[in-house]
Enzyme design. Structure first.
Site, PDB file in Angstrom:
ATOM      1  N   LEU A   1       2.735   5.487   8.173  1.00  0.00           N
ATOM      2  CA  LEU A   1       3.547   6.994   7.881  1.00  0.00           C
ATOM      3  C   LEU A   1       3.131   6.962   6.189  1.00  0.00           C
ATOM      4  O   LEU A   1       3.655   5.897   5.522  1.00  0.00           O
ATOM      5  CB  LEU A   1       4.432   7.271   8.695  1.00  0.00           C
ATOM      6  CG  LEU A   1       5.436   6.206   8.664  1.00  0.00           C
ATOM      7  CD1 LEU A   1       6.763   7.243   7.145  1.00  0.00           C
ATOM      8  CD2 LEU A   1       6.601   6.095   9.966  1.00  0.00           C
TER       9      LEU A   1
ATOM     10  N   GLU B   1       5.288   8.859   3.462  1.00  0.00           N
ATOM     11  CA  GLU B   1       6.387   9.255   2.408  1.00  0.00           C
ATOM     12  C   GLU B   1       5.778  10.849   1.853  1.00  0.00           C
ATOM     13  O   GLU B   1       5.024  11.066   2.100  1.00  0.00           O
ATOM     14  CB  GLU B   1       7.562   9.012   1.772  1.00  0.00           C
ATOM     15  CG  GLU B   1       7.832   7.619   2.106  1.00  0.00           C
ATOM     16  CD  GLU B   1       8.826   7.547   1.216  1.00  0.00           C
ATOM     17  OE1 GLU B   1       9.033   7.929   0.185  1.00  0.00           O
ATOM     18  OE2 GLU B   1       9.278   6.024   1.141  1.00  0.00           O
TER      19      GLU B   1
ATOM     20  N   LYS C   1      -1.829  -3.959   8.757  1.00  0.00           N
ATOM     21  CA  LYS C   1      -1.017  -3.130   7.847  1.00  0.00           C
ATOM     22  C   LYS C   1      -1.549  -3.429   6.322  1.00  0.00           C
ATOM     23  O   LYS C   1      -1.457  -2.939   5.692  1.00  0.00           O
ATOM     24  CB  LYS C   1       0.304  -3.601   8.473  1.00  0.00           C
ATOM     25  CG  LYS C   1       1.249  -2.038   7.334  1.00  0.00           C
ATOM     26  CD  LYS C   1       1.008  -0.817   7.315  1.00  0.00           C
ATOM     27  CE  LYS C   1       1.870  -0.250   5.984  1.00  0.00           C
ATOM     28  NZ  LYS C   1       3.280   0.014   6.806  1.00  0.00           N
TER      29      LYS C   1
ATOM     30  N   GLY D   1       3.133   3.228  -6.754  1.00  0.00           N
ATOM     31  CA  GLY D   1       4.509   2.695  -7.122  1.00  0.00           C
ATOM     32  C   GLY D   1       5.199   3.195  -5.811  1.00  0.00           C
ATOM     33  O   GLY D   1       4.482   3.450  -4.878  1.00  0.00           O
TER      34      GLY D   1
ATOM     35  N   CYS E   1       6.333   1.002  -0.980  1.00  0.00           N
ATOM     36  CA  CYS E   1       5.171   0.433  -0.019  1.00  0.00           C
ATOM     37  C   CYS E   1       4.363  -0.962  -0.911  1.00  0.00           C
ATOM     38  O   CYS E   1       4.155  -2.139  -0.838  1.00  0.00           O
ATOM     39  CB  CYS E   1       4.766   1.011   0.457  1.00  0.00           C
ATOM     40  SG  CYS E   1       5.738   1.238   2.281  1.00  0.00           S
TER      41      CYS E   1
ATOM     42  N   LYS F   1       6.336  10.034  -5.688  1.00  0.00           N
ATOM     43  CA  LYS F   1       5.362  10.357  -5.610  1.00  0.00           C
ATOM     44  C   LYS F   1       6.258  12.103  -5.184  1.00  0.00           C
ATOM     45  O   LYS F   1       7.487  12.505  -4.815  1.00  0.00           O
ATOM     46  CB  LYS F   1       4.843  10.427  -4.346  1.00  0.00           C
ATOM     47  CG  LYS F   1       4.707  10.174  -2.988  1.00  0.00           C
ATOM     48  CD  LYS F   1       4.503   9.171  -2.077  1.00  0.00           C
ATOM     49  CE  LYS F   1       3.793  10.119  -1.037  1.00  0.00           C
ATOM     50  NZ  LYS F   1       2.895   9.843   0.380  1.00  0.00           N
TER      51      LYS F   1
HETATM   52  C1  UGA Z   1       1.789   3.959   1.864  1.00  0.00           C
HETATM   53  C2  UGA Z   1       0.548   4.216   2.754  1.00  0.00           C
HETATM   54  O1  UGA Z   1       0.038   5.498   2.471  1.00  0.00           O
HETATM   55  C3  UGA Z   1       1.190   4.279   4.043  1.00  0.00           C
HETATM   56  O2  UGA Z   1      -0.514   3.677   4.900  1.00  0.00           O
HETATM   57  C4  UGA Z   1       1.878   3.850   4.853  1.00  0.00           C
HETATM   58  O3  UGA Z   1       1.937   4.047   5.834  1.00  0.00           O
HETATM   59  C5  UGA Z   1       3.138   3.612   4.031  1.00  0.00           C
HETATM   60  O4  UGA Z   1       2.656   2.994   1.797  1.00  0.00           O
HETATM   61  C6  UGA Z   1       3.708   2.412   4.363  1.00  0.00           C
HETATM   62  O5  UGA Z   1       3.873   0.665   4.255  1.00  0.00           O
HETATM   63  O6  UGA Z   1       4.554   2.846   5.011  1.00  0.00           O
HETATM   64  P1  UGA Z   1       3.447   5.915   0.667  1.00  0.00           P
HETATM   65  O7  UGA Z   1       3.704   4.702   0.374  1.00  0.00           O
HETATM   66  O8  UGA Z   1       3.956   6.859   1.270  1.00  0.00           O
HETATM   67  O9  UGA Z   1       2.471   5.076   2.175  1.00  0.00           O
HETATM   68  O10 UGA Z   1       2.509   6.368   0.182  1.00  0.00           O
HETATM   69  P2  UGA Z   1       1.149   6.930  -0.839  1.00  0.00           P
HETATM   70  O11 UGA Z   1       0.895   8.074  -0.289  1.00  0.00           O
HETATM   71  O12 UGA Z   1       0.434   5.734  -0.629  1.00  0.00           O
HETATM   72  O13 UGA Z   1       1.753   7.049  -2.407  1.00  0.00           O
HETATM   73  C7  UGA Z   1       1.096   5.734  -3.155  1.00  0.00           C
HETATM   74  C8  UGA Z   1       1.418   5.546  -4.473  1.00  0.00           C
HETATM   75  O14 UGA Z   1       0.304   5.874  -4.206  1.00  0.00           O
HETATM   76  C9  UGA Z   1       2.078   6.628  -5.271  1.00  0.00           C
HETATM   77  O15 UGA Z   1       2.534   6.758  -6.207  1.00  0.00           O
HETATM   78  C10 UGA Z   1       0.983   7.996  -5.545  1.00  0.00           C
HETATM   79  O16 UGA Z   1       1.250   9.135  -6.251  1.00  0.00           O
HETATM   80  C11 UGA Z   1       0.038   6.770  -6.383  1.00  0.00           C
HETATM   81  N1  UGA Z   1      -1.075   7.594  -5.552  1.00  0.00           N
HETATM   82  C12 UGA Z   1      -2.312   8.130  -4.763  1.00  0.00           C
HETATM   83  C13 UGA Z   1      -2.212   7.834  -6.909  1.00  0.00           C
HETATM   84  O17 UGA Z   1      -1.848   7.300  -7.780  1.00  0.00           O
HETATM   85  N2  UGA Z   1      -3.537   7.701  -6.441  1.00  0.00           N
HETATM   86  C14 UGA Z   1      -3.828   8.251  -5.583  1.00  0.00           C
HETATM   87  O18 UGA Z   1      -4.863   8.801  -5.304  1.00  0.00           O
HETATM   88  C15 UGA Z   1      -3.430   8.386  -4.651  1.00  0.00           C
END
Ligand code: UGA
Length: 430
Positions: free
Chosen positions: A142, A144, A196, A249, A252, A314
């Site tokens: 999942l 956030e 994972k 960031g 995770c 995010k």
């Molecule tokens: C992430 C994974 O996407 C989930 O699948 C996983 O379950 C989760 O970690 C976990 O390990 O529990 P999350 O940390 O909620 O989820 O957020 P993401 O949507 O992955 O975004 C992570 C970071 O990447 C954010 O800072 C976001 O701004 C950045 N990001 C994302 C980018 O800079 N560019 C992108 O194209 C996408």
């Protein structure tokens, strides 16, 4: 993650008991309040409480626990001074559970762990409980901001098992999801643990790949946003997770790639994932890049007022863990700027966790007499800003676009100089 999983299980109609060690969080949960910001989760919690599907108990009240399946959802944060993950909370949870564990019950780990952790926990549980436990690994994917939706309608469910009882119970637990056609993968436990970290490493790699292209684009007069669109049409590449900007960031991706490197090193295959150090480095360089741009545009930052729009890692989250926005605010401050941070949701957390940072409740108040704005977290509120109205408040109409999320032309039309990360800076700024 535990609260989301508990609510999701209750939504599926299971009888759920949530164990919470922190008394403040426990009180919140018992009162139907989710102790962090997650859209839709409070309402869902109140619904399942009203339906009688969920209760919450402190961690010293395990004696009365009569459950068929115990999910381990505790955190595995980065150990201070090391890249490795701290699996101590899992060991504590297993030790606390062991005296009350029924022999036919299943323990299913959901936390993100170094491969091999489940084996270690099985041995610990066996020693403490006095019988061979049914232990399975069931990673969650999942995100956030969309946590409940991701839990109830996941892309796939993965279970790592080595006994029939675990498989049978986990199949029952997720039946209403898999009945809708969701892929259900039954694999061995080490693979489930690896799935994972591999998934998160791949996602981090995708983001750093496009940020590496952005570094090149910035000096070559090219545009990484157009580049991402053009390569993303290739289905083998795909257009998701190719947004360049200030990088990833959160609790995770950063710690998972570091923990993976640490574990691979322990296993003697450090070289196999050595590239993740570069993924991490590219990611961190993007934060410095914002400061470089601010300095190039404003000269010395000493006494210059810079507004950081967004603090959470995010949008739709109030999580500040390893947030690039907070890191940038700190770097700008270190470079002498007078930094003001705004965020629609997480200011209370900023004030509590980063009391040295100055915050402001509204963008308008923050923007007054500012020398530059930095878009650090792409909240909808910022996309909706009126550049002309904000422009009338600031000293310099300089926008450093760290997320490539705002309508650049609109800002330019209102007289702003916009420097967008990874974009053809001169073309965009003219
Ligand atoms: C992430 C994974 O996407 C989930 O699948 C996983 O379950 C989760 O970690 C976990 O390990 O529990 P999350 O940390 O909620 O989820 O957020 P993401 O949507 O992955 O975004 C992570 C970071 O990447 C954010 O800072 C976001 O701004 C950045 N990001 C994302 C980018 O800079 N560019 C992108 O194209 C996408």
């Amino acid at each position: 993650m535990g609260a989301t999983h508990a609510v999701a299980m209750a939504e599926l109609g299971h009888e759920v008991i949530g164990i919470e060690a922190n008394p403040d969080r426990l009180r919140d949960l018992q009162n139907g309040v989710i102790p962090f910001f997650e859209p839709g989760l409070d309402e869902a919690l109140q619904k399942v409480i009203a339906a009688g599907n969920i209760t919450f108990k402190p961690d010293h009240d395990l004696e009365s626990l009569e459950a068929d399946i115990h999910f381990l959802c505790v955190g595995t944060p980065q150990l201070p001074g090391s890249y490795a993950a701290n699996t101590g909370y899992l060991r504590d949870a297993v030790k606390a559970l062991a005296p009350f564990l029924r022999e036919d019950a299943v323990v299913a780990g959901k936390s993100t762990v170094p491969v091999g952790t489940a084996q270690e926990l099985t041995a610990l549980l066996a020693a403490e409980a006095g019988f061979a436990p049914h232990l399975a690994w069931n990673p969650e994917f999942l995100r956030e901001g969309t946590a409940l939706e991701d839990s109830l309608r996941p892309d796939r469910i993965v279970i790592g098992v080595n006994d029939a009882r675990s498989e049978e119970l986990l199949r029952q637990v997720y039946k209403s999801i898999t009945d809708l056609g969701t892929p259900f993968l039954v694999i061995d436990i080490p693979t489930a643990e690896l799935v994972k970290v591999a998934a998160n490493s791949f996602l981090a790699t995708k983001i750093s790949f496009i940020n590496a292209m952005a570094e090149v684009a910035e000096v070559a007069g090219a545009d990484a946003v157009q580049l991402a669109e053009a390569i993303g049409y290739d289905e083998r590449i795909g257009n998701k997770f190719l947004r360049n900007g200030i990088g990833f960031g959160g609790g995770c991706l950063p710690k998972d790639i570091r923990a993976f490197m640490a574990r691979a090193e322990e296993l003697g295959v450090g070289k196999a994932v050595e590239f993740l150090a570069d993924i991490d480095a590219v990611n961190l360089r993007r934060r410095d890049r914002v400061v470089e741009i601010a300095q190039r545009e404003l000269g010395s930052l000493q006494g210059k007022k810079v507004v950081v729009l967004g603090a959470a890692f995010k949008p739709n989250s109030d999580d500040l863990r390893d947030s690039p926005s907070i890191a940038i605010a700190d770097l700008l401050k270190k470079a002498g700027a007078s930094v003001v941070v705004h965020d629609p949701i997480s200011l209370a957390n900023v004030n509590k966790q980063h009391p040295h940072l100055t915050t402001e409740q509204s963008v308008e108040l923050a923007a007054k007499d500012a020398d530059a704005l930095v878009l650090a977290t792409e909240w909808q509120e910022y996309r909706n800003l009126d550049p002309a109205a904000i422009g009338s408040l600031v000293k310099h109409k300089l926008l450093i676009e760290g997320r490539n999320a705002l309508p650049v032309e609109k800002w330019q039309a209102a007289g702003w100089r916009v420097i967008a990360l990874g974009r053809n800076l001169e073309a965009v700024a003219q």
